[in-house]
Motif scaffolding. Structure first.
Motif, PDB file in Angstrom:
ATOM      1  N   GLY A 101     -39.353  72.096 -65.667  1.00  0.00           N
ATOM      2  CA  GLY A 101     -39.129  71.351 -64.440  1.00  0.00           C
ATOM      3  C   GLY A 101     -39.251  69.851 -64.606  1.00  0.00           C
ATOM      4  O   GLY A 101     -39.253  69.124 -63.606  1.00  0.00           O
ATOM      5  N   SER A 145     -41.068  73.959 -58.180  1.00  0.00           N
ATOM      6  CA  SER A 145     -41.830  72.915 -58.876  1.00  0.00           C
ATOM      7  C   SER A 145     -41.755  71.545 -58.223  1.00  0.00           C
ATOM      8  O   SER A 145     -42.414  70.621 -58.683  1.00  0.00           O
ATOM      9  CB  SER A 145     -41.328  72.807 -60.327  1.00  0.00           C
ATOM     10  OG  SER A 145     -39.940  72.523 -60.348  1.00  0.00           O
ATOM     11  N   MET A 202     -39.037  78.557 -59.749  1.00  0.00           N
ATOM     12  CA  MET A 202     -40.132  77.700 -60.203  1.00  0.00           C
ATOM     13  C   MET A 202     -40.901  77.058 -59.058  1.00  0.00           C
ATOM     14  O   MET A 202     -42.095  76.841 -59.171  1.00  0.00           O
ATOM     15  CB  MET A 202     -39.605  76.605 -61.131  1.00  0.00           C
ATOM     16  CG  MET A 202     -39.146  77.097 -62.484  1.00  0.00           C
ATOM     17  SD  MET A 202     -38.835  75.743 -63.639  1.00  0.00           S
ATOM     18  CE  MET A 202     -37.326  75.035 -62.975  1.00  0.00           C
ATOM     19  N   GLU A 259     -33.999  76.476 -66.107  1.00  0.00           N
ATOM     20  CA  GLU A 259     -34.564  77.485 -65.212  1.00  0.00           C
ATOM     21  C   GLU A 259     -35.084  78.668 -66.016  1.00  0.00           C
ATOM     22  O   GLU A 259     -36.162  79.200 -65.746  1.00  0.00           O
ATOM     23  CB  GLU A 259     -33.517  77.950 -64.201  1.00  0.00           C
ATOM     24  CG  GLU A 259     -34.021  78.980 -63.202  1.00  0.00           C
ATOM     25  CD  GLU A 259     -35.069  78.452 -62.241  1.00  0.00           C
ATOM     26  OE1 GLU A 259     -35.826  79.270 -61.692  1.00  0.00           O
ATOM     27  OE2 GLU A 259     -35.138  77.213 -62.041  1.00  0.00           O
ATOM     28  N   ARG A 280     -38.274  77.719 -67.542  1.00  0.00           N
ATOM     29  CA  ARG A 280     -39.218  77.188 -66.553  1.00  0.00           C
ATOM     30  C   ARG A 280     -39.546  75.731 -66.839  1.00  0.00           C
ATOM     31  O   ARG A 280     -40.691  75.293 -66.745  1.00  0.00           O
ATOM     32  CB  ARG A 280     -40.502  78.028 -66.505  1.00  0.00           C
ATOM     33  CG  ARG A 280     -40.262  79.517 -66.321  1.00  0.00           C
ATOM     34  CD  ARG A 280     -39.639  79.848 -64.971  1.00  0.00           C
ATOM     35  NE  ARG A 280     -39.567  81.287 -64.779  1.00  0.00           N
ATOM     36  CZ  ARG A 280     -38.477  82.032 -64.972  1.00  0.00           C
ATOM     37  NH1 ARG A 280     -37.341  81.454 -65.364  1.00  0.00           N
ATOM     38  NH2 ARG A 280     -38.499  83.329 -64.767  1.00  0.00           N
TER      39      ARG A 280
END
Length: 731
Positions: free
Chosen positions: A88, A707, A705, A83, A86
């Motif tokens: 994903g 995502s 995010m 996290e 970032r």
């Protein structure tokens, strides 16, 4: 069914899947290790090795094979690391090698694996789980890793596994970066091997002083809420100390003035010198470069810096040159030295590369990061600087790779693409891996170059999907401040089509450059444009890549300055582009979300609708290192927090009660531990109390995010529907 852009954009993770990344070059230049998934929609990255001479590529680690087809399981520590960075995707998302690049170590599903990069064979080491951040020793004989809050080490065959430090009861972890370092300082690790492979420099983090916040999942009330240590502005940070841990069981604490310099921002240990630390004061106006006596743990100040506004942190430095000189990046001149009046105007200064007392670059280059320090030169990334108007010679967003002799001389740009572009590089043993994205086409091209003469030695193929649409943004400087901007019009637009509704699409704040010379960076803008908008992205004061003064202009005035520049860019561009200023929307995420909400609340005369994704709405609720750099502390600078807030009485007093109530959609992930959902909920409550129209879209289980493929796809569709409704645009 035809593939739509929102669907393709979501399932390809913004066209990053299948693209090679995370390159390491062997010190003899013969091999390159990298990560790449099998296709443009496959989340799982594999570890690959390419032989430079033959061009042969082989898989060194295949997650599916190593896990026997089982689904990947992530520990809370690994989830937190991903996290913060970032990240994903899945599979091998990170790896580390020994100094000869013969062996790599990585974690999969909380288990420790090594890969022989010569034979391509990977194996699991029997260790305690879950494993986080494994790193081989330089000599390849041991692997260190974190598990259960302890920093452990094992022989490369899995024997003699033991804890060098920890575990300790309560709130202590060894070998991991604390939240504030990983989130805001770009220091993602918490331990460093010695060049001699006989000891480690390790961080001990105790977050007991940090306040606890609760993050719940209202969609699943049967689940226990998560308690997180969150150091909000003006509150206490974690206690971070450093220790030298010998493989023989020895332990020496590193001593420095932690009261004056509580932040451990950087650590470097190479054969060119003793351990090197960069520590910062709480207000980030002071920093010290420290060398460590490995026998006693005592530190000596090699260099101290001061700036009345703040001191920035940079990638790849500080570090030692082979001759023992200190390599660093520093700001000098004008606002770079703390001239607040100059900073308020967006004044310049220069960001330069130094080796000892010798300046290696001129103000003509705005240095961004050091990529490698060789025996004779430094490899670095840079934009054209603000000195002497140089920033206007090229279109904005051009970021190149350069090398400059350590002895002094003219920097030389390394390029494999004509025109403005966005480049990065790694190197070793005379082989350079250059990755270049340009406006001329999608994705990035990765080529291998022989450093001696820039001859091409091959290319590493990308498996990323080709986007279903193309874009040709106009990149330019606009307004009296020469604000970097990108303008995207609908495909096939003709002047006879008339003025277009406008969608401002900024990040607009610190550490977020959006106007870059890379095709894929503007694809989402093109999709919005094709729905009937002229899309404008403006990097006003506060954003990186222009000059130190440009960044520091937001000091104690973060709201007023960033909003003012969005308005200036919009009005200036309307003189040259078909912009309908009676229908202007704005969208953004994180700082961009804050800026979007700020725009419709404080300048409804300019902005007529906004989508605010994961916005910071009260800076007292955001973290220490980021917020205090720009706003000071709530205790010492209450006025800057009041002016920047969207929800306090002082902040709302800046909103004209008689002004038009513009439509506002607020989007926020309920699992966000960076910008917690309290920001959105408090803004909604304040708007409701003021009788202001707005919509709230909560995202269950979604972090900062956002995502997930379904969420990412539908967020685009919902945003364009809201903007069309709000601005009166017919389908």
């Amino acid at each position: 069914m035809a593939t739509t852009f929102p669907r393709q954009h979501a399932r390809t993770h913004r066209f990053t899947l299948g693209a090679p990344r995370s390159f390491t070059v062997a010190p003899d230049g013969s091999r390159v290790a990298f990560l790449r998934s099998r296709s443009g929609s496959d989340l799982a990255h594999l570890l690959w090795v390419r032989d430079v001479a033959s061009g042969e590529e082989r898989i060194a680690a295949d997650p599916e094979e190593l896990l026997g087809g089982a689904a990947e399981e992530l520990s809370p520590e690994e989830r937190a690391r991903r996290e913060r960075s970032r990240e994903g995707t899945a599979g091998v998302v990170g790896y580390a090698t020994d100094s000869s690049m013969k062996m790599a170590a990585f974690a999969l599903s909380g288990r420790l694996f090594t890969a022989d990069l010569l034979t391509g064979k990977a194996a699991e080491l029997p260790t305690p789980t879950p494993v986080v951040d494994p790193r081989p020793s330089p000599d390849g004989r041991h692997v260190a890793y974190v598990s259960g809050g302890a920093l452990r080490v094992a022989a490369v065959d899995g024997e003699d596994d033991r804890a060098l430090a920890g575990p300790e009861p309560g709130t202590v972890t060894w070998g991991l970066a604390e939240f504030i370092a990983a989130e805001e300082m770009s220091r993602t690790r918490g331990y460093w091997w010695s060049p001699g492979a006989d000891r480690l420099l390790a961080a001990r983090v105790d977050d007991a002083p940090v306040q606890r916040w609760t993050i719940a999942d209202p969609a699943n009330p049967q689940q226990e809420p998560t308690r997180v240590a969150y150091p909000a502005a003006g509150t206490q940070n974690a206690e971070v100390t450093l220790h030298l841990l010998g493989l023989d069981g020895s332990r020496v604490q590193v001593d420095w003035d932690r009261e004056r310099y509580p932040y451990l921002a950087r650590a470097h240990w190479s054969s060119a010198g003793p351990p090197l630390l960069l520590v910062q004061s709480r207000d980030q106006r002071e920093a010290a470069y420290l060398t460590v006596d490995t026998a006693t743990g005592a530190t000596s100040v090699t260099l101290a810096e001061y700036d009345p506004i703040w001191l920035e942190l940079f990638g790849g430095v500080p570090a030692w040159a082979p001759d023992g000189e200190l390599v660093r990046i520093t700001d000098e001149g004008g606002a770079a030295q703390g001239d607040r009046a100059d900073a308020a105007r967006g004044g310049g200064g220069a960001r330069v590369l130094m080796a000892g007392a010798r300046r290696l670059t001129s103000p003509a280059l705005h240095v961004r990061a050091v990529l490698d320090i060789g025996e004779e030169d430094v490899l670095f990334s840079a934009s054209e600087g603000d000195g002497g108007g140089a920033a206007d010679r090229r279109a904005p967003g051009d970021i190149g790779v350069y090398r400059v002799p350590l002895a002094g001389g003219e920097p030389v740009r390394i390029a494999d693409e004509e025109g403005p572009h966005l480049a990065s590089a790694v190197r070793g043993g005379g082989t350079l891996v250059l990755s270049t994205a340009a406006l001329s086409g999608p994705g990035a091209r990765v080529v291998l170059l022989r450093e001696a003469d820039s001859a091409r030695l091959g290319a590493i193929e990308s498996y990323a999907e080709t986007p279903v649409l193309s874009t040709a943004p106009r990149l330019l400087h606009t307004g009296r401040r020469r604000i970097p901007a990108a303008v995207v019009l609908p495909s096939g637009y003709q002047e006879s089509d008339g003025p277009l509704p406008v969608l401002m699409d900024p990040y607009g704040g610190p550490h977020g450059q959006r106007v870059v010379a890379a095709h894929n960076a503007h694809l989402t803008a093109q999709w919005f444009a094709d729905q009937g908008f002229a899309v404008v992205t403006a990097d006003g004061r506060g954003t990186p890549g222009h000059s130190p003064g440009w960044e520091k202009a937001v000091s104690r005035r973060i709201a007023a300055v960033t909003l003012e520049d969005q308005v200036e860019a919009l009005h200036a561009l309307a003189e040259d582009f078909p912009l309908d200023l009676s229908r202007v929307g704005i969208r953004g995420w994180s700082y961009g979300g804050y800026l979007a909400a700020l725009a419709v609340l404080r300048r409804p005369d300019v902005f007529h609708a906004a989508v605010a994704g994961a916005p910071v709405t009260d800076w007292r609720l955001y973290d220490t290192h980021y917020t205090e750099r720009y706003c000071g502390t709530p205790q010492e600078d209450p006025d800057s927090y009041a002016e920047a807030s969207l929800i306090t009485d002082e902040g709302l007093s800046l909103v004209d009660e008689d002004s038009p109530h513009r439509p506002l959609m607020i989007i926020h992930g309920l699992a966000d531990d960076n910008v917690v959902v309290a920001h959105a909920l408090r803004l909604s409550s304040a708007l409701l109390a003021a009788g202001r129209r707005h919509e709230v879209l909560p995202l269950s289980g979604v972090t900062h995010m956002a995502s997930g493929a379904a969420v990412a796809e539908n967020l685009l569709l919902l945003q364009v529907d809201f903007l069309k409704r709000s601005l009166g645009i017919a389908d």
